[in-house]
Design a protein around this motif. Structure first.
Motif, PDB file in Angstrom:
ATOM      1  N   GLY A  10       0.823  -1.212   0.000  1.00  0.00           N
ATOM      2  CA  GLY A  10       0.000   0.000   0.000  1.00  0.00           C
ATOM      3  C   GLY A  10       0.850   1.252   0.000  1.00  0.00           C
ATOM      4  N   ALA A  11       1.923   1.241   0.811  1.00  0.00           N
ATOM      5  CA  ALA A  11       2.813   2.402   0.874  1.00  0.00           C
ATOM      6  C   ALA A  11       3.482   2.639  -0.471  1.00  0.00           C
ATOM      7  CB  ALA A  11       3.864   2.181   1.955  1.00  0.00           C
ATOM      8  N   LEU A  12       3.906   1.556  -1.127  1.00  0.00           N
ATOM      9  CA  LEU A  12       4.583   1.724  -2.419  1.00  0.00           C
ATOM     10  C   LEU A  12       3.622   2.286  -3.457  1.00  0.00           C
ATOM     11  CD1 LEU A  12       6.866  -1.417  -2.698  1.00  0.00           C
ATOM     12  CD2 LEU A  12       7.551   0.968  -2.525  1.00  0.00           C
ATOM     13  N   ILE A  13       2.400   1.746  -3.514  1.00  0.00           N
ATOM     14  CA  ILE A  13       1.442   2.245  -4.515  1.00  0.00           C
ATOM     15  C   ILE A  13       1.123   3.710  -4.243  1.00  0.00           C
ATOM     16  CG2 ILE A  13      -0.882   1.950  -5.439  1.00  0.00           C
ATOM     17  CD1 ILE A  13      -0.666  -0.969  -4.994  1.00  0.00           C
ATOM     18  N   PHE A  14       0.953   4.051  -2.952  1.00  0.00           N
ATOM     19  CA  PHE A  14       0.665   5.452  -2.607  1.00  0.00           C
ATOM     20  C   PHE A  14       1.814   6.360  -3.045  1.00  0.00           C
ATOM     21  CE2 PHE A  14       0.615   9.126   0.099  1.00  0.00           C
ATOM     22  CZ  PHE A  14      -0.709   9.453   0.156  1.00  0.00           C
ATOM     23  N   SER A  15       3.053   5.924  -2.785  1.00  0.00           N
ATOM     24  CA  SER A  15       4.192   6.777  -3.122  1.00  0.00           C
ATOM     25  C   SER A  15       4.346   6.937  -4.624  1.00  0.00           C
ATOM     26  CB  SER A  15       5.476   6.188  -2.547  1.00  0.00           C
ATOM     27  OG  SER A  15       5.311   5.885  -1.199  1.00  0.00           O
ATOM     28  N   ILE A  16       4.077   5.855  -5.369  1.00  0.00           N
ATOM     29  CA  ILE A  16       4.174   5.968  -6.828  1.00  0.00           C
ATOM     30  C   ILE A  16       3.112   6.942  -7.337  1.00  0.00           C
ATOM     31  CG2 ILE A  16       3.951   4.685  -8.974  1.00  0.00           C
ATOM     32  CD1 ILE A  16       5.084   2.265  -7.452  1.00  0.00           C
ATOM     33  N   GLY A  17       1.919   6.887  -6.726  1.00  0.00           N
ATOM     34  CA  GLY A  17       0.887   7.856  -7.105  1.00  0.00           C
ATOM     35  C   GLY A  17       1.318   9.277  -6.802  1.00  0.00           C
TER      36      GLY A  17
ATOM     37  N   ALA B  16       3.983  -7.677  -6.848  1.00  0.00           N
ATOM     38  CA  ALA B  16       4.912  -7.320  -7.922  1.00  0.00           C
ATOM     39  C   ALA B  16       4.169  -6.681  -9.084  1.00  0.00           C
ATOM     40  CB  ALA B  16       5.661  -8.569  -8.386  1.00  0.00           C
ATOM     41  N   ALA B  17       3.057  -7.297  -9.492  1.00  0.00           N
ATOM     42  CA  ALA B  17       2.357  -6.800 -10.678  1.00  0.00           C
ATOM     43  C   ALA B  17       1.737  -5.434 -10.421  1.00  0.00           C
ATOM     44  CB  ALA B  17       1.287  -7.799 -11.096  1.00  0.00           C
ATOM     45  N   SER B  18       1.167  -5.215  -9.215  1.00  0.00           N
ATOM     46  CA  SER B  18       0.517  -3.928  -8.984  1.00  0.00           C
ATOM     47  C   SER B  18       1.544  -2.806  -8.915  1.00  0.00           C
ATOM     48  CB  SER B  18      -0.331  -3.970  -7.718  1.00  0.00           C
ATOM     49  OG  SER B  18       0.454  -4.288  -6.616  1.00  0.00           O
ATOM     50  N   VAL B  19       2.697  -3.068  -8.262  1.00  0.00           N
ATOM     51  CA  VAL B  19       3.715  -2.005  -8.198  1.00  0.00           C
ATOM     52  C   VAL B  19       4.280  -1.736  -9.591  1.00  0.00           C
ATOM     53  CG1 VAL B  19       5.981  -1.438  -7.279  1.00  0.00           C
ATOM     54  CG2 VAL B  19       4.263  -2.404  -5.790  1.00  0.00           C
ATOM     55  N   ALA B  20       4.514  -2.805 -10.373  1.00  0.00           N
ATOM     56  CA  ALA B  20       5.049  -2.602 -11.725  1.00  0.00           C
ATOM     57  C   ALA B  20       4.066  -1.817 -12.581  1.00  0.00           C
ATOM     58  CB  ALA B  20       5.356  -3.955 -12.362  1.00  0.00           C
ATOM     59  N   ALA B  21       2.772  -2.172 -12.495  1.00  0.00           N
ATOM     60  CA  ALA B  21       1.785  -1.458 -13.310  1.00  0.00           C
ATOM     61  C   ALA B  21       1.651  -0.009 -12.850  1.00  0.00           C
ATOM     62  CB  ALA B  21       0.441  -2.167 -13.241  1.00  0.00           C
ATOM     63  N   SER B  22       1.803   0.245 -11.536  1.00  0.00           N
ATOM     64  CA  SER B  22       1.743   1.632 -11.054  1.00  0.00           C
ATOM     65  C   SER B  22       2.891   2.442 -11.642  1.00  0.00           C
ATOM     66  CB  SER B  22       1.842   1.676  -9.537  1.00  0.00           C
ATOM     67  OG  SER B  22       0.920   0.831  -8.949  1.00  0.00           O
ATOM     68  N   HIS B  44      -5.481  -5.767  -9.832  1.00  0.00           N
ATOM     69  CA  HIS B  44      -4.617  -6.430  -8.859  1.00  0.00           C
ATOM     70  C   HIS B  44      -4.972  -6.022  -7.429  1.00  0.00           C
ATOM     71  CE1 HIS B  44      -2.372  -7.380 -12.493  1.00  0.00           C
ATOM     72  NE2 HIS B  44      -1.927  -8.401 -11.804  1.00  0.00           N
ATOM     73  N   VAL B  45      -5.364  -4.767  -7.246  1.00  0.00           N
ATOM     74  CA  VAL B  45      -5.818  -4.363  -5.901  1.00  0.00           C
ATOM     75  C   VAL B  45      -7.093  -5.122  -5.535  1.00  0.00           C
ATOM     76  CG1 VAL B  45      -6.657  -2.424  -4.542  1.00  0.00           C
ATOM     77  CG2 VAL B  45      -4.653  -2.159  -5.945  1.00  0.00           C
ATOM     78  N   ALA B  46      -7.942  -5.366  -6.542  1.00  0.00           N
ATOM     79  CA  ALA B  46      -9.131  -6.196  -6.290  1.00  0.00           C
ATOM     80  C   ALA B  46      -8.706  -7.595  -5.851  1.00  0.00           C
ATOM     81  CB  ALA B  46      -9.997  -6.262  -7.546  1.00  0.00           C
ATOM     82  N   LEU B  57     -15.938  -6.634  -1.925  1.00  0.00           N
ATOM     83  CA  LEU B  57     -15.196  -5.417  -2.249  1.00  0.00           C
ATOM     84  C   LEU B  57     -14.422  -5.586  -3.547  1.00  0.00           C
ATOM     85  CD1 LEU B  57     -13.552  -3.660   0.768  1.00  0.00           C
ATOM     86  CD2 LEU B  57     -15.314  -2.880  -0.759  1.00  0.00           C
ATOM     87  N   ALA B  58     -13.900  -6.803  -3.776  1.00  0.00           N
ATOM     88  CA  ALA B  58     -13.159  -7.034  -5.017  1.00  0.00           C
ATOM     89  C   ALA B  58     -14.059  -6.798  -6.222  1.00  0.00           C
ATOM     90  CB  ALA B  58     -12.600  -8.457  -5.029  1.00  0.00           C
ATOM     91  N   VAL B  59     -15.283  -7.328  -6.152  1.00  0.00           N
ATOM     92  CA  VAL B  59     -16.213  -7.147  -7.282  1.00  0.00           C
ATOM     93  C   VAL B  59     -16.616  -5.683  -7.397  1.00  0.00           C
ATOM     94  CG1 VAL B  59     -18.463  -7.793  -8.170  1.00  0.00           C
ATOM     95  CG2 VAL B  59     -17.018  -9.505  -7.130  1.00  0.00           C
ATOM     96  N   ALA B  60     -16.890  -5.039  -6.245  1.00  0.00           N
ATOM     97  CA  ALA B  60     -17.290  -3.631  -6.287  1.00  0.00           C
ATOM     98  C   ALA B  60     -16.166  -2.778  -6.852  1.00  0.00           C
ATOM     99  CB  ALA B  60     -17.661  -3.160  -4.881  1.00  0.00           C
ATOM    100  N   GLN B  61     -14.947  -3.098  -6.470  1.00  0.00           N
ATOM    101  CA  GLN B  61     -13.787  -2.361  -6.976  1.00  0.00           C
ATOM    102  C   GLN B  61     -13.710  -2.435  -8.502  1.00  0.00           C
ATOM    103  OE1 GLN B  61     -11.023  -0.913  -5.530  1.00  0.00           O
ATOM    104  NE2 GLN B  61      -9.273  -1.443  -6.774  1.00  0.00           N
ATOM    105  N   ILE B  62     -13.858  -3.654  -9.038  1.00  0.00           N
ATOM    106  CA  ILE B  62     -13.767  -3.811 -10.493  1.00  0.00           C
ATOM    107  C   ILE B  62     -14.935  -3.103 -11.165  1.00  0.00           C
ATOM    108  CG2 ILE B  62     -13.890  -5.509 -12.343  1.00  0.00           C
ATOM    109  CD1 ILE B  62     -12.277  -7.363 -10.556  1.00  0.00           C
ATOM    110  N   ALA B  63     -16.138  -3.237 -10.582  1.00  0.00           N
ATOM    111  CA  ALA B  63     -17.305  -2.628 -11.221  1.00  0.00           C
ATOM    112  C   ALA B  63     -17.208  -1.112 -11.202  1.00  0.00           C
ATOM    113  CB  ALA B  63     -18.583  -3.098 -10.520  1.00  0.00           C
ATOM    114  N   ILE B  64     -16.822  -0.540 -10.049  1.00  0.00           N
ATOM    115  CA  ILE B  64     -16.847   0.918  -9.926  1.00  0.00           C
ATOM    116  C   ILE B  64     -15.628   1.540 -10.605  1.00  0.00           C
ATOM    117  CG2 ILE B  64     -16.815   2.832  -8.312  1.00  0.00           C
ATOM    118  CD1 ILE B  64     -18.361   1.099  -6.380  1.00  0.00           C
TER     119      ILE B  64
END
Lengths: 99, 214
Positions: A10-17, B16-22, B44-46, B57-64
Motif C-alpha cells: 500500500g505504501a509503495l502504490i501510494f508513493s508511486i501515485g 509485484a504486478a501492482s507495483v510494476a503497473a503503477s 490487482h488491488v481487487a 469489495l473485489a467485485v465492487a472495486q472492479i465494477a466501480i
C-alpha cells in the motif's frame, strides 16, 4: 504473508501515485495518479480490517470508492469546461490566476 | 484469511504486478496507456481484497473503478482529443524534485509499514472469520457494519454523490451564446436595481430625519 506485506505494498502504490502527481503535468494523468494514491490507501485499510477482524476498514474502503467516483466526476467536468476556454492540458500553462 | 502456499504466491504475484503497473502508469507518455495501466492496478488491488477475505469489495472495486471511473477517464481523453493539444513537457526540475520527494515518502511509509507490530489478540474486533461465515459471508458482514454503525456516513455519501453529479453536469454543460450575453446585462440590471433601492432608502432616511424632530 503478514500484515506488514500489505502495508508495504500500500505504501509503495501510494508513493508511486504521489510521484505521478509531482512529475506529470498532464491534468488527466495527475487525476489518475490521485486515484492510484487512493488505491494504496485502500489496500492499507482493507489489510488492517482483515487482520483486526473488524469491518470498519472495509466500510471505509466503500466510502473511499464513493469519494473517488465523485472526485473524478467533478475533476473531469472541470477539465472539460476548462479545455473550452484554454485548449491546453498542461497544468503549468494554466496560471491566469497568478497575480 | 487462509495461510497456505497458494495465498502466499498470489500475494507476491499481486504485489509485484501492482507495483510494476503503477510505475508503468506514471511513466508512459500516452494518457490512454496510463488509463490501461490503471485498470491493471485496479484489478490487482481487487485481488488483494479477495485474498483479504472480502470478495464483495473485489467485485465492487472492479465494477466501480474499471467499469465507471476509468471509462470516464477514457471518454474525457476522447473528448479532449489530445492530438490537437500541445505536448506535455516534463522538465528536469520536476524530475529532480519529484522523484527524490516521492522516494523519501516511499522510504518513510515502507519503514512504518514494515515496522508495524503484529496484531495482538486482545485488540481484535467483533467480526472474526467464524462470525463472518455465520452472518453469511463478506457481503453480509459488510452490510451489517455499514447499515448499523455507519448509517449516517452512508447517507452523507449519497448526498455527496448527488451533489457531485449535479456539479459535474453544471460544470461540463456548454454555455450557450445567449446565456453568455446575459451575464453583463444581468449585472447591469442588478446594480441598477441596487442603485434604485439605495436611492429609495436614502429618501426614507431623509424623511425619517425630517420627521424625527417633531
Amino acid at each position: 504473508m503478514t500484515l506488514n506485506g500489505f502495508l508495504v505494498v500500500g505504501a509503495l502504490i501510494f508513493s508511486i501515485g504521489a510521484m505521478g502527481v509531482l512529475i506529470r503535468r498532464n491534468a488527466i494523468v495527475m487525476l489518475m495518479s490521485i486515484e492510484l494514491m487512493l488505491q494504496g490507501a485502500n489496500v492499507t485499510l482493507a489489510a488492517f480490517s482483515a487482520y483486526l477482524d473488524d469491518q470498519a476498514g472495509f466500510v471505509l474502503v466503500i466510502f473511499s470508492l464513493t469519494v473517488a467516483a465523485a472526485e473524478v466526476a467533478v475533476g473531469l467536468a472541470i477539465l472539460v469546461a476548462l479545455s473550452r476556454v484554454y485548449p491546453v492540458v498542461n497544468v503549468d500553462q494554466l496560471d491566469s490566476l497568478r497575480g | 484469511m487462509p495461510d497456505n502456499i497458494e495465498t502466499h504466491l498470489a500475494f507476491w504475484y499481486l504485489a509485484a504486478a501492482s507495483v510494476a503497473a503503477s510505475l508503468l502508469m506514471v511513466s508512459v507518455r500516452n494518457p490512454v496507456h496510463s488509463a490501461i495501466s490503471l485498470v491493471v492496478v485496479i484489478f490487482h488491488v481487487a485481488g488483494f481484497f479477495a485474498i483479504l477475505g472480502s470478495g464483495f469489495l473485489a467485485v465492487a472495486q472492479i465494477a466501480i473503478y474499471a467499469g465507471a471511473i476509468v471509462v470516464l477517464f477514457l471518454f474525457t481523453l476522447m473528448m479532449l482529443d489530445l492530438r490537437h493539444l500541445p505536448e506535455e513537457r516534463v522538465t528536469h526540475r520536476q524530475l529532480w524534485l519529484g522523484i527524490p520527494l516521492a522516494l523519501l515518502l516511499a522510504v518513510e511509509a515502507v519503514v512504518i509499514g514494515a515496522g508495524t507490530p503484529e496484531v495482538r489478540e486482545s485488540i481484535k474486533g467483533a467480526f472474526p472469520p467464524a462470525t463472518v461465515s455465520e452472518l453469511g459471508g463478506s457481503a453480509e458482514a459488510l452490510a451489517v457494519a455499514l447499515f448499523n454503525d455507519y448509517t449516517l456516513p452512508f447517507l452523507g455519501a449519497s448526498v455527496m454523490l448527488t451533489a457531485a453529479t449535479v456539479g459535474a453536469i453544471v460544470l461540463a454543460r456548454r454555455i450557450e451564446e445567449h446565456e453568455r450575453a446575459d451575464f453583463p446585462r444581468q449585472r447591469a440590471q442588478t446594480s441598477a436595481a441596487n442603485g434604485a433601492d439605495s436611492a429609495a432608502q436614502a429618501e426614507q432616511a431623509a424623511q425619517a430625519a425630517q420627521e424625527s424632530p417633531r
